[in-house]
Design a protein around this motif. Structure first.
Motif, PDB file in Angstrom:
ATOM      1  N   ASN A 143      16.277 -36.642  17.763  1.00 53.15           N
ATOM      2  CA  ASN A 143      16.633 -36.452  19.231  1.00 53.15           C
ATOM      3  C   ASN A 143      15.472 -36.667  20.049  1.00 53.15           C
ATOM      4  O   ASN A 143      15.389 -37.344  21.209  1.00 53.15           O
ATOM      5  CB  ASN A 143      17.442 -35.311  19.544  1.00 53.15           C
ATOM      6  N   PHE A 144      14.294 -36.009  19.380  1.00 54.99           N
ATOM      7  CA  PHE A 144      13.094 -35.964  20.204  1.00 54.99           C
ATOM      8  C   PHE A 144      12.650 -37.470  20.396  1.00 54.99           C
ATOM      9  O   PHE A 144      12.335 -37.857  21.627  1.00 54.99           O
ATOM     10  CB  PHE A 144      11.845 -35.213  19.609  1.00 54.99           C
ATOM     11  N   LEU A 145      12.537 -38.029  19.321  1.00 55.56           N
ATOM     12  CA  LEU A 145      12.180 -39.594  19.317  1.00 55.56           C
ATOM     13  C   LEU A 145      12.884 -40.503  20.131  1.00 55.56           C
ATOM     14  O   LEU A 145      12.253 -41.211  21.262  1.00 55.56           O
ATOM     15  CB  LEU A 145      12.179 -40.134  18.045  1.00 55.56           C
ATOM     16  N   HIS A 146      14.500 -40.290  19.999  1.00 58.60           N
ATOM     17  CA  HIS A 146      15.306 -40.836  20.692  1.00 58.60           C
ATOM     18  C   HIS A 146      14.927 -40.874  22.347  1.00 58.60           C
ATOM     19  O   HIS A 146      15.007 -41.581  23.231  1.00 58.60           O
ATOM     20  CB  HIS A 146      16.681 -40.689  20.611  1.00 58.60           C
ATOM     21  N   GLY A 147      14.681 -39.313  22.631  1.00 56.34           N
ATOM     22  CA  GLY A 147      14.495 -39.050  24.073  1.00 56.34           C
ATOM     23  C   GLY A 147      13.308 -39.607  24.570  1.00 56.34           C
ATOM     24  O   GLY A 147      13.258 -39.626  25.961  1.00 56.34           O
ATOM     25  N   GLY A 149      12.217 -42.803  23.892  1.00 52.40           N
ATOM     26  CA  GLY A 149      12.271 -44.319  23.710  1.00 52.40           C
ATOM     27  C   GLY A 149      11.940 -44.921  22.332  1.00 52.40           C
ATOM     28  O   GLY A 149      11.659 -46.058  22.388  1.00 52.40           O
ATOM     29  N   PHE A 150      11.758 -44.026  21.329  1.00 53.30           N
ATOM     30  CA  PHE A 150      11.690 -44.379  20.006  1.00 53.30           C
ATOM     31  C   PHE A 150      12.842 -44.629  18.903  1.00 53.30           C
ATOM     32  O   PHE A 150      13.511 -43.591  18.914  1.00 53.30           O
ATOM     33  CB  PHE A 150      10.563 -43.697  19.259  1.00 53.30           C
ATOM     34  N   ASP A 151      13.070 -45.629  18.497  1.00 55.60           N
ATOM     35  CA  ASP A 151      14.344 -45.898  17.680  1.00 55.60           C
ATOM     36  C   ASP A 151      14.004 -45.758  16.240  1.00 55.60           C
ATOM     37  O   ASP A 151      12.642 -45.400  15.855  1.00 55.60           O
ATOM     38  CB  ASP A 151      14.933 -47.282  17.779  1.00 55.60           C
ATOM     39  N   ARG A 152      14.965 -46.023  15.164  1.00 57.61           N
ATOM     40  CA  ARG A 152      14.367 -45.749  13.750  1.00 57.61           C
ATOM     41  C   ARG A 152      13.345 -46.846  13.358  1.00 57.61           C
ATOM     42  O   ARG A 152      12.404 -46.327  12.519  1.00 57.61           O
ATOM     43  CB  ARG A 152      15.710 -45.874  12.847  1.00 57.61           C
TER      44      ARG A 152
END
Length: 635
Positions: A143-147, A149-152
């Motif tokens: 969630n932190f990464l997604h928030g 702007g970083f995807d898998r």
């Protein structure tokens, strides 16, 4: 004691090394006929493979860019290591013990073995953390990464992982892989309590910190949970592998682009590095919990081939006081570079990661594209500390900022910034230039820049070329670019002044002497003319001889060339007209520069509080404009 590796051992390493196996670690190779392999060249951008490897002869060659060599040179270029380091790395790879001349020794085999065990443990931990990021327990990390702007795919590209909550998840994993507690204590990945060692990183997002060769040597961990009482970011402590003053996060991913683009972008955090790379700035790196210092500069110089032929280092800082302090600290290290140094500060104070989230990839590229010289940032920062509306404040600001201008290495840029500083201060250019000259001399003599009042006490002697070596500001002269229109005009003016010195009589000499030259080589020739004085202009032979005597020795061939190159005219009348036109162009440029200085003073002035001063400056600007028009009309 380290010594030279024996020649026969170097040959043995070269012969026994499988060059294809080495290159396979960097380039995807495919069969291309009997005994040959081909791939995309790692030394230049290409779409069709032209990089060919011939293991039988131990050589590679790119038919696109011409790069070639053996396994040793390949490791040198790709890892940016020395010849000595490359040979030792390849010898360790094949298990060959090197011998050294004059009783010298190489790396201790036992120490090399211990280091390799530590590297292997970090590799296992790296893989463990990355696998954990995909588990249900790592949802908060994802969630932190997604928030931000970083995807898998981005997480995989940068090797981001997750340290599970609990006390011994990594400990059990590494013990299960055969590592002893004594070994694990040396990794920095564990803390020690009354009951033994336990995981240092728990319930945190993990970034692997790698050296320039791509080996994981430490980790950075970001807090995710409110009940975590530790710091926001927690890094590996100092170990035999991890020295934070010598580490740049992202250097393994950025090194090839840094070397290719001759650019290094320094940001402040792991997510900033990710944001920059994903936005199209693949030269970004970050320090790891310390300021950008001397050891980081050594890494940068190796990558930039910092040999005086170009390259740039761009620092990004927050716009707050701490960011300004960091920028000025970076400026203190500026003289260690021959690359140009810049600063990029987003007006709102957003870092690259925040900027990418708010405005997209293009905004990050624009931030780097709108960089400005670090010394300009430092000068303006010093001015902000003073009240420039008072005489005392302007003098104090000059005393503080003149040493900053004096530190500018480029002799062509330094006078231009002295003029800019005069405009910002609303002070005469000559006064500011004298203060900068005094500051440069003090710096060369190892004196403190304090007491810059000496700039006010200096007598009116015109600074001649003889002063320049003492100030240490003219180490070399580059050949002026003939495509530069200003440099071309300055050259033509010097040709006229050397070949037709009678044109410099009377008021023309005063104007010519006061003119400023932007090109360092031409400025030095102009200084030599001023040092020779107007008295010799009536005798062209003695005039040129005296200028040759006054000019720095490296520039004497240039003076000789300027003195004999044909002027573009077919008769005496044409020569006269040409000379007048060229000198008029030079003086018009000088007037334009003076007008710009006075416009700066006018813009800073409160017209209602100082009406007389406001009117005086306007009158002077009108006179200058009339002079400019008169020169253009005469020409």
């Amino acid at each position: 004691m380290a010594g030279l590796i024996k020649r026969e051992d170097i040959d043995e390493v070269r012969q026994r090394t499988d060059i294809k196996e080495v290159i396979d670690g960097y380039v995807t190779l495919k069969g291309a006929g009997l005994g040959s392999f081909k791939g995309l060249c790692p030394f230049h951008d290409e779409r069709s493979p032209s990089f060919t490897v011939r293991p039988q002869v131990g050589r590679y060659h790119c038919f696109g860019c011409g790069e070639d060599g053996d396994a040793i040179s390949f490791v040198q270029k790709l890892d940016h290591s020395s010849f000595h380091e490359a040979v030792e790395k390849l010898a360790a790879r094949i298990g060959f013990e090197l011998r050294y001349e004059d009783g010298g020794t190489g790396p201790n085999r036992e120490e090399v073995g211990k280091r390799q065990r530590l590297l292997d443990a970090h590799k296992v931990a790296d893989e463990f953390f990355r696998a954990q990021l995909l588990t249900p327990g790592a949802a908060e990390g994802r969630n932190f990464l997604h928030g931000r702007g970083f995807d898998r795919a981005a997480a995989e590209q940068f090797g981001v992982g997750y340290a599970p909550q609990g006390w011994d998840a990594l400990l059990k994993h590494l013990r299960g892989r055969g590592y002893t507690d004594a070994e694990l204590r040396l990794t920095g990945m564990f803390s020690e309590g009354n009951r033994g060692i336990y995981d240092r990183f728990r319930g945190r997002l993990i970034w692997p910190i790698r050296d320039i060769a791509g080996d994981t040597i430490g980790f950075g961990a970001r807090k995710l949970y409110e009940d975590d009482q530790g710091p926001k970011y927690l890094n590996t402590p100092e170990t035999t592998l991890y020295k934070k003053s010598q580490v740049l996060y992202g250097i393994d991913l950025a090194k090839r682009n840094i070397a290719k683009d001759r650019q290094l972008v320094v940001v402040e955090g792991y997510t900033d590095v990710m944001a920059c790379h994903l936005a199209g700035v693949p030269t970004a790196v970050a320090t790891c919990g310390t300021a950008f210092g001397a050891d980081h500069i050594k890494i940068a110089r190796r990558l930039l081939s910092d040999d005086g032929t170009g390259g740039e280092v761009i620092f990004t800082f927050d716009g707050d006081a701490a960011g300004q302090k960091a920028a000025l600290r970076a400026f203190e290290e500026d003289q260690r570079f021959t690359a140009q140094t810049y600063v990029a500060v987003e007006p709102t104070g957003a870092d690259p990661c925040e900027l990418r989230q708010a405005k997209g990839d293009a905004a990050v590229r624009d931030l780097i594209g709108t960089r400005r010289p670090l010394f300009e940032f430092a000068i303006r920062a010093s001015l902000k500390r003073h009240n420039l509306d008072t005489v005392e404040g302007r003098i104090a600001a000059l005393r503080e900022s003149a040493p900053v201008v004096a530190q500018i290495r480029d002799a062509g840029i330094r006078p231009a910034y002295a003029r800019e500083l005069a405009g910002w201060l609303g002070m005469p250019v000559e006064e500011v230039s004298r203060a900068v000259g005094v500051a440069a001399k003090r710096a060369a003599q190892g004196e403190s820049p304090a007491g810059q009042g000496g700039a006010q006490q200096r007598t009116g002697a015109t600074p001649g070329i003889a002063e320049l070596p003492a100030s240490g500001v003219v180490p070399s002269f580059n050949r002026p670019d003939p495509r530069d229109p200003v440099a071309s005009m300055e050259r033509q003016a010097l040709e006229v002044a050397l070949q037709e010195p009678a044109m410099l009589a009377g008021e023309t000499w005063d104007r010519f002497s006061a003119a400023g030259f932007r090109t360092p080589a031409y400025q030095a020739v102009h200084d030599a003319m001023r040092a020779s004085g107007p008295g010799l202009t009536v005798d062209p032979v003695r005039w040129v001889e005296q200028v040759m005597h006054e000019v720095p020795e490296p520039l004497r061939p240039l003076v000789s060339e300027l003195a004999v190159v044909p002027l573009p005219a077919s008769n005496a009348e044409g020569v006269l007209k040409y000379c007048r036109d060229i000198l008029a162009r030079l003086f018009e440029l000088q007037i334009t520069r003076v007008k710009a200085d006075k416009m700066g003073q006018l813009q800073r002035l409160d017209a209602s509080a100082h009406p007389e001063e406001f009117q005086r400056l306007n009158r002077e600007l009108m006179v200058l404009e009339m002079e400019r028009r008169s020169l253009r009309s005469d020409a």
